[in-house]
Design a protein around this motif. Structure first.
Motif, PDB file in Angstrom:
ATOM      1  N   ILE A   1      -0.063 -25.461  47.892  1.00 20.63           N
ATOM      2  CA  ILE A   1      -0.705 -26.400  47.205  1.00 20.63           C
ATOM      3  C   ILE A   1      -1.648 -25.643  45.833  1.00 20.63           C
ATOM      4  CG2 ILE A   1      -1.190 -27.890  49.060  1.00 20.63           C
ATOM      5  CD1 ILE A   1      -3.843 -26.682  49.577  1.00 20.63           C
ATOM      6  N   LEU A   2      -1.867 -24.227  46.133  1.00 22.28           N
ATOM      7  CA  LEU A   2      -2.651 -23.591  45.084  1.00 22.28           C
ATOM      8  C   LEU A   2      -2.083 -23.475  43.703  1.00 22.28           C
ATOM      9  CD1 LEU A   2      -3.257 -20.147  47.143  1.00 22.28           C
ATOM     10  CD2 LEU A   2      -4.769 -21.992  46.949  1.00 22.28           C
ATOM     11  N   ASN A   3      -0.984 -23.820  43.346  1.00 16.07           N
ATOM     12  CA  ASN A   3      -0.420 -24.100  42.017  1.00 16.07           C
ATOM     13  C   ASN A   3      -0.405 -25.400  41.429  1.00 16.07           C
ATOM     14  OD1 ASN A   3       0.260 -21.238  42.033  1.00 16.07           O
ATOM     15  ND2 ASN A   3       2.366 -21.547  42.401  1.00 16.07           N
ATOM     16  N   PHE A   4      -1.015 -26.306  42.397  1.00 16.52           N
ATOM     17  CA  PHE A   4      -0.997 -27.798  41.890  1.00 16.52           C
ATOM     18  C   PHE A   4      -2.263 -28.077  40.820  1.00 16.52           C
ATOM     19  CE2 PHE A   4       1.886 -29.336  45.405  1.00 16.52           C
ATOM     20  CZ  PHE A   4       3.072 -28.845  44.936  1.00 16.52           C
ATOM     21  N   THR A   5      -3.221 -27.546  41.214  1.00 18.06           N
ATOM     22  CA  THR A   5      -4.532 -27.844  40.663  1.00 18.06           C
ATOM     23  C   THR A   5      -5.422 -26.707  40.270  1.00 18.06           C
ATOM     24  OG1 THR A   5      -6.446 -29.381  40.810  1.00 18.06           O
ATOM     25  CG2 THR A   5      -5.577 -28.610  42.868  1.00 18.06           C
ATOM     26  N   SER A   6      -6.325 -26.852  39.332  1.00 24.72           N
ATOM     27  CA  SER A   6      -7.398 -26.041  39.089  1.00 24.72           C
ATOM     28  C   SER A   6      -8.750 -26.207  39.789  1.00 24.72           C
ATOM     29  CB  SER A   6      -7.739 -25.657  37.553  1.00 24.72           C
ATOM     30  OG  SER A   6      -8.107 -26.958  37.170  1.00 24.72           O
ATOM     31  N   TRP A   7      -8.592 -27.466  40.391  1.00 21.88           N
ATOM     32  CA  TRP A   7     -10.009 -27.932  41.231  1.00 21.88           C
ATOM     33  C   TRP A   7     -10.374 -26.900  42.259  1.00 21.88           C
ATOM     34  CZ3 TRP A   7      -9.650 -30.930  46.222  1.00 21.88           C
ATOM     35  CH2 TRP A   7     -10.952 -31.391  46.615  1.00 21.88           C
ATOM     36  N   SER A   8     -11.511 -26.545  42.456  1.00 19.44           N
ATOM     37  CA  SER A   8     -11.622 -25.368  43.335  1.00 19.44           C
ATOM     38  C   SER A   8     -11.759 -25.859  44.570  1.00 19.44           C
ATOM     39  CB  SER A   8     -13.163 -24.924  42.895  1.00 19.44           C
ATOM     40  OG  SER A   8     -14.174 -25.865  43.039  1.00 19.44           O
ATOM     41  N   GLY A   9     -11.775 -26.974  44.715  1.00 18.96           N
ATOM     42  CA  GLY A   9     -11.676 -27.764  46.302  1.00 18.96           C
ATOM     43  C   GLY A   9     -10.337 -27.498  46.889  1.00 18.96           C
ATOM     44  N   VAL A  10      -9.414 -27.128  46.178  1.00 19.92           N
ATOM     45  CA  VAL A  10      -8.187 -26.732  46.749  1.00 19.92           C
ATOM     46  C   VAL A  10      -8.281 -25.481  47.573  1.00 19.92           C
ATOM     47  CG1 VAL A  10      -7.074 -25.317  44.764  1.00 19.92           C
ATOM     48  CG2 VAL A  10      -5.695 -26.910  46.158  1.00 19.92           C
ATOM     49  N   LEU A  11      -9.112 -24.630  47.262  1.00 17.74           N
ATOM     50  CA  LEU A  11      -9.142 -23.306  48.067  1.00 17.74           C
ATOM     51  C   LEU A  11      -9.652 -23.711  49.647  1.00 17.74           C
ATOM     52  CD1 LEU A  11     -11.063 -20.966  45.378  1.00 17.74           C
ATOM     53  CD2 LEU A  11      -8.752 -21.291  45.724  1.00 17.74           C
ATOM     54  N   ILE A  12     -10.774 -24.396  49.540  1.00 19.43           N
ATOM     55  CA  ILE A  12     -10.990 -25.003  50.905  1.00 19.43           C
ATOM     56  C   ILE A  12      -9.883 -25.834  51.507  1.00 19.43           C
ATOM     57  CG2 ILE A  12     -12.717 -26.357  52.340  1.00 19.43           C
ATOM     58  CD1 ILE A  12     -14.718 -26.187  49.982  1.00 19.43           C
ATOM     59  N   ILE A  13      -9.239 -26.466  51.120  1.00 18.92           N
ATOM     60  CA  ILE A  13      -7.855 -27.161  51.708  1.00 18.92           C
ATOM     61  C   ILE A  13      -7.034 -26.310  52.014  1.00 18.92           C
ATOM     62  CG2 ILE A  13      -5.877 -28.712  51.365  1.00 18.92           C
ATOM     63  CD1 ILE A  13      -7.771 -30.306  49.397  1.00 18.92           C
ATOM     64  N   GLY A  14      -6.682 -25.163  51.438  1.00 17.72           N
ATOM     65  CA  GLY A  14      -5.792 -24.196  51.553  1.00 17.72           C
ATOM     66  C   GLY A  14      -6.193 -23.359  52.968  1.00 17.72           C
ATOM     67  N   MET A  15      -7.673 -23.038  52.709  1.00 16.20           N
ATOM     68  CA  MET A  15      -8.107 -22.200  54.130  1.00 16.20           C
ATOM     69  C   MET A  15      -7.988 -23.165  55.101  1.00 16.20           C
ATOM     70  SD  MET A  15      -9.120 -19.470  55.022  1.00 16.20           S
ATOM     71  CE  MET A  15      -9.895 -18.752  53.508  1.00 16.20           C
ATOM     72  N   LEU A  16      -8.254 -24.399  55.142  1.00 17.94           N
ATOM     73  CA  LEU A  16      -8.074 -25.305  56.250  1.00 17.94           C
ATOM     74  C   LEU A  16      -6.594 -25.451  56.701  1.00 17.94           C
ATOM     75  CD1 LEU A  16     -10.233 -28.588  55.148  1.00 17.94           C
ATOM     76  CD2 LEU A  16     -10.621 -26.782  57.209  1.00 17.94           C
TER      77      LEU A  16
END
Length: 409
Positions: free
Chosen positions: A299-314
């Motif tokens: 998912i990290l390459n899908f968007t520049s939205w910073s919230g994706v870091l939290i989703i990835g960590m989850l």
């Protein structure tokens, strides 16, 4: 709310006093290991090492871990887990304090090798101790309690570590690491003396099988090496990604990593208790955990939205919560077939090998291809891990059916 809290506490029932003491010792020790998540930042920002240099330092880290795990397993089978644990904690404490005076590439490689050689001799001994102090039906939850202690310490460690770096310096981290190892030693000597501790599961084999001849265990080990390589990116290349691409501060990085430990503290034990009561096999659960961890990179390459870091960590956190306790329990179950120290040493070595190749490969891929391409390659490794765990599950089912047919006949 009261019922939820009561049910949460019930998940801890039945664990032995000695397992709780082991968890406390692990908590004290792990709370001080706040240098590790910031090691790549320390080497690049403070010592001005290149990413290639950092990769080789991390390889020395992993090589020391391999030798230490192997040595710890051998010594555990020969002199017992208690002596190995005491020796490891004391010397590790001294070496961590000494590490901060090393500033050249060669000296730091040697230093981190020695630190990990001594520190990781603790792991096989601790696993054997954990198995001895746990009833067979409680082993997975005992492992989970130890992981809970690790992650409770880790949830506080990076946050405090980030604060220490920004307010004082990196040097304070090495002192804290060393002192906490020495404190953990004092607790161990005080409460887990073999003359006082009660063993609940003693395994003796007159004709132990070699772990190297256990095909299922070897498939499992290869899968764990791959899983370790994927997982460890969160502690080498990922902090750099947070810093250089997502522009997070050290304190924000510490909070994000700390969230991982906090979530594990809250959810892992109830999750494991629930999964133990389902029909899922250990190999199947490990497979699912690997899938979640791989998705955290996709998912990290899908968007520049910073919230994706939290989703990835989850995703990574829940993948870790499922994969690690059941992989550890799987290894302890297989260890009853042979020398426990040998089996648990190989389990530890699998992750040590991941340290050797994971950090170095990750750093070199980032330097040569950039972060986006690196995450794609990491995802492919996770896919291979999932495939091997699928093969393991099928192999174990085949063996189980073959044994059943022999009994019928």
């Amino acid at each position: 709310m009261r019922t939820l809290f009561h049910n949460y506490l019930n998940t801890f029932k039945g664990l032995s006093r000695e397992v709780w003491w082991l968890a406390l010792i692990t908590l004290i020790n792990r709370a001080g290991t706040m240098v590790i998540p910031f090691l790549s930042l320390y080497l690049t920002k403070r010592l001005n090492f290149s990413l290639s240099d950092v990769g080789w330092v991390m390889s020395a880290f992993g090589l020391g871990s391999v030798v230490g795990s192997w040595l710890g397993g051998k010594l555990t089978d020969k002199i017992g887990y208690y002596k190995v644990m005491v020796f490891s904690l004391v010397i590790t404490g001294v070496l961590f304090i000494w590490l901060q005076v090393l500033t050249t590439f060669a000296s730091f490689c040697i230093g981190i090798f020695l630190v990990m050689l001594v520190a990781d001799s603790f792991r096989p001994a601790m696993f054997v101790a954990l198995s001895a102090y746990s009833k067979p039906e409680n082993k997975t939850r005992s492992v989970t309690l130890i992981r809970l202690a690790i992650n409770l310490g880790f949830s506080a460690g990076p946050a405090v570590g980030g604060f220490i770096i920004t307010s004082i310096s990196y040097g304070g981290l090495f002192w804290i690491d060393g002192i906490t190892c020495l404190i953990a030693t004092l607790v161990l000597v005080k409460v887990l003396n073999p003359k006082k501790a009660k063993t609940l599961d003693t395994v003796t084999n007159e004709h132990p099988e070699s772990a190297y001849q256990d095909k299922a265990f070897l498939i499992f080990l290869i899968a764990m090496i791959l899983f370790g390589i994927v997982f460890l990116q969160y502690f080498s290349t990922m902090p750099l990604y947070y810093k250089d691409v997502r522009l997070l501060s050290e304190f924000e990085i510490g909070l994000l990593l700390g969230m991982n430990g906090f979530l594990i503290f809250v959810f892992e034990m109830p999750l494991i208790k629930w999964l133990e009561n389902t029909s899922f096999t250990k190999s199947g659960l490990m497979l699912f955990g690997a899938i979640l961890t791989g998705l955290s990179f996709v998912i990290l390459n899908f968007t520049s939205w910073s919230g994706v870091l939290i989703i990835g960590m989850l995703l990574m956190t829940f993948g870790e919560m499922i994969a690690f306790p059941f992989s550890n329990a799987f290894a302890m179950d297989r260890a009853k077939k042979g020398n426990q120290g040998e089996y648990m040493a190989l389990y530890s070595i699998a992750f040590s090998i991941a340290h050797i190749f994971g950090h170095n490969t990750g750093m070199r891929l980032v330097e040569a291809l950039g972060f986006d391409s690196t995450w794609i390659i990491v995802t492919l490794l996770a896919t291979l891990c999932v495939f091997l765990l699928f093969i393991l599950s099928k192999y174990l089912n085949h063996i189980k059916k073959s044994k059943y047919k022999k009994i019928i006949i």
